[in-house]
Write an enzyme that holds these catalytic residues in place. Structure first.
Site, PDB file in Angstrom:
ATOM      1  N   ASN A  16       0.865  -1.177   0.000  1.00 26.33           N
ATOM      2  CA  ASN A  16       0.000   0.000   0.000  1.00 26.33           C
ATOM      3  C   ASN A  16       0.907   1.235   0.000  1.00 26.33           C
ATOM      4  OD1 ASN A  16      -1.822   2.031   0.483  1.00 26.33           O
ATOM      5  ND2 ASN A  16      -2.340   1.382   2.565  1.00 26.33           N
ATOM      6  N   TRP A  17       1.040   1.837  -1.165  1.00 32.41           N
ATOM      7  CA  TRP A  17       1.979   2.969  -1.296  1.00 32.41           C
ATOM      8  C   TRP A  17       1.439   4.250  -0.657  1.00 32.41           C
ATOM      9  CZ3 TRP A  17       4.168   2.851  -7.026  1.00 32.41           C
ATOM     10  CH2 TRP A  17       4.983   1.726  -7.165  1.00 32.41           C
ATOM     11  N   LYS A  18       0.163   4.251  -0.300  1.00 31.54           N
ATOM     12  CA  LYS A  18      -0.477   5.467   0.245  1.00 31.54           C
ATOM     13  C   LYS A  18      -0.237   6.664  -0.696  1.00 31.54           C
ATOM     14  CE  LYS A  18      -0.188   3.354   4.734  1.00 31.54           C
ATOM     15  NZ  LYS A  18      -0.106   3.495   6.172  1.00 31.54           N
TER      16      LYS A  18
ATOM     17  N   HIS B  40      -9.740   1.632   4.947  1.00 27.19           N
ATOM     18  CA  HIS B  40      -8.440   1.817   5.617  1.00 27.19           C
ATOM     19  C   HIS B  40      -8.607   2.809   6.768  1.00 27.19           C
ATOM     20  CE1 HIS B  40      -4.300   2.821   6.440  1.00 27.19           C
ATOM     21  NE2 HIS B  40      -3.967   1.704   5.812  1.00 27.19           N
TER      22      HIS B  40
ATOM     23  N   GLU C 188      -6.842   5.109   7.853  1.00 21.68           N
ATOM     24  CA  GLU C 188      -6.515   6.516   7.565  1.00 21.68           C
ATOM     25  C   GLU C 188      -7.713   7.232   6.935  1.00 21.68           C
ATOM     26  OE1 GLU C 188      -2.858   5.732   5.468  1.00 21.68           O
ATOM     27  OE2 GLU C 188      -1.902   5.234   7.374  1.00 21.68           O
TER      28      GLU C 188
ATOM     29  N   GLU D  80      -5.610  -4.592  10.971  1.00 24.57           N
ATOM     30  CA  GLU D  80      -4.566  -3.593  11.150  1.00 24.57           C
ATOM     31  C   GLU D  80      -4.839  -2.781  12.418  1.00 24.57           C
ATOM     32  OE1 GLU D  80      -2.523  -2.454   7.246  1.00 24.57           O
ATOM     33  OE2 GLU D  80      -4.348  -1.287   7.323  1.00 24.57           O
TER      34      GLU D  80
ATOM     35  N   GLY E 235       2.221   2.573  10.810  1.00 23.96           N
ATOM     36  CA  GLY E 235       3.194   3.653  10.622  1.00 23.96           C
ATOM     37  C   GLY E 235       3.933   4.052  11.891  1.00 23.96           C
TER      38      GLY E 235
ATOM     39  N   SER F 118       3.148  -1.725  10.522  1.00 25.28           N
ATOM     40  CA  SER F 118       4.605  -1.740  10.745  1.00 25.28           C
ATOM     41  C   SER F 118       5.256  -3.093  10.447  1.00 25.28           C
ATOM     42  CB  SER F 118       4.932  -1.298  12.175  1.00 25.28           C
ATOM     43  OG  SER F 118       4.572   0.065  12.347  1.00 25.28           O
TER      44      SER F 118
ATOM     45  N   GLY G 212       2.729  -0.991   4.343  1.00 24.37           N
ATOM     46  CA  GLY G 212       2.770   0.420   3.953  1.00 24.37           C
ATOM     47  C   GLY G 212       4.194   0.888   3.769  1.00 24.37           C
ATOM     48  N   GLY G 213       4.747   1.551   4.786  1.00 20.91           N
ATOM     49  CA  GLY G 213       6.069   2.165   4.713  1.00 20.91           C
ATOM     50  C   GLY G 213       7.160   1.308   4.085  1.00 20.91           C
TER      51      GLY G 213
END
Ligand code: PGA
Length: 258
Positions: A10-12, A101, A103, A170, A176, A216, A237-238
């Site tokens: 997930n590149w966000k 998600h 976010e 999640e 993150g 994470s 993600g990150g």
């Protein structure tokens, strides 16, 4: 059957240029070539979907990567400024869509009503949905918090469409933050989610459903999660924004003996 682990990037809202997106994706494709024991999907921002799709088509890469979107709208066309429809995503070659998600739930105040509308539209449009659920904090009620999110949504999914539903557990505090969950505790929550699905549908449906962990995940902890019975993969993600780190994770997942 779901023997292969599923790793979803997930590149966000990254990276900032088409060139960087191309470099990141090419680097993953070139360095993870031949990893046949895993399933991989990449969810870039909408503006890079076409690029990623082209890169997948032109290369003679041995790595099979599926395309996914990070969100969608619940109508297929019309006067909805700024929105992207399930049909547009399908037409561009996307197979997956992330919905709910945290976010979006918290920064954009998307509630379960919105999540359900999007989920239905995505499933009706032939997309596979990655539904995100997870608690804000690990208090005395966190099982109930997650159960409510799952129940509110899955009660709206027909038995025919349930096969295309993937759940990503999640915990919000883990996203993150660099502090991932304990794999055993995630596996326990995932088993709990499976029980909710079994109660609504049946045991076979629950056992066949892919349920992932996210929050994470990196090359140091991915093995711990994937080794747990019932954790079918990871939403990353990150760590998916650093090609070497992501490839490392794919290698670990590919070589896992289960
Ligand atoms: P993270 O993000 O790996 O950076 O924690 C995961 C996610 O939000 O899906």
């Amino acid at each position: 059957m779901k023997n292969k682990k599923l790793i979803i990037a997930n590149w966000k809202m990254n990276p900032q240029t088409l060139k960087e997106a191309e470099a990141l994706f090419n680097s993953v494709l070139n360095n993870a070539s031949g990893y046949k024991n895993i399933n991989i999907a990449v969810c870039p921002p909408f503006v890079y979907l076409e690029l990623i799709q082209k890169l997948l088509k032109i290369g003679s890469y041995k790595l099979k990567v599926k395309l996914g979107a990070q969100d969608l709208f619940w109508e297929n066309s019309g006067a909805y400024t700024g929105e992207i429809s399930p049909r547009m995503l399908k037409n561009i070659g996307a197979e997956y869509a992330i919905i709910g998600h945290s976010e979006r739930r918290w920064f954009l105040e998307e509630n379960n009503e919105v999540v359900v509308k999007k989920l239905r539209a995505a499933l009706d449009g032939g997309l596979k949905v990655i539904l995100c659920v997870g608690e804000k904090e690990r208090d005395d009620n966190y099982h109930k918090f997650v159960a409510d999110q799952v129940n509110d949504v899955i009660k709206n999914v027909s038995v025919v469409k349930i096969k295309n539903l993937i759940i990503a557990y999640e915990p919000i505090w883990a996203i993150g933050s660099g502090i991932s969950d304990n794999p055993k505790e995630s596996a326990e929550m995932i088993m709990y989610i499976r029980k909710i699905v079994a109660d609504k549908y049946n045991l076979k449906t629950a056992m066949n459903m892919k349920i992932l962990y996210g929050g994470s995940v990196d090359s140091k902890n991915v093995k711990g999660f994937l080794k747990e019975d019932g954790i079918d993969g990871a939403l990353v993600g990150g760590a998916s924004l650093k090609a070497r780190e992501f490839v490392k994770m794919l290698k670990i997942a590919n070589n896992l003996k289960i």
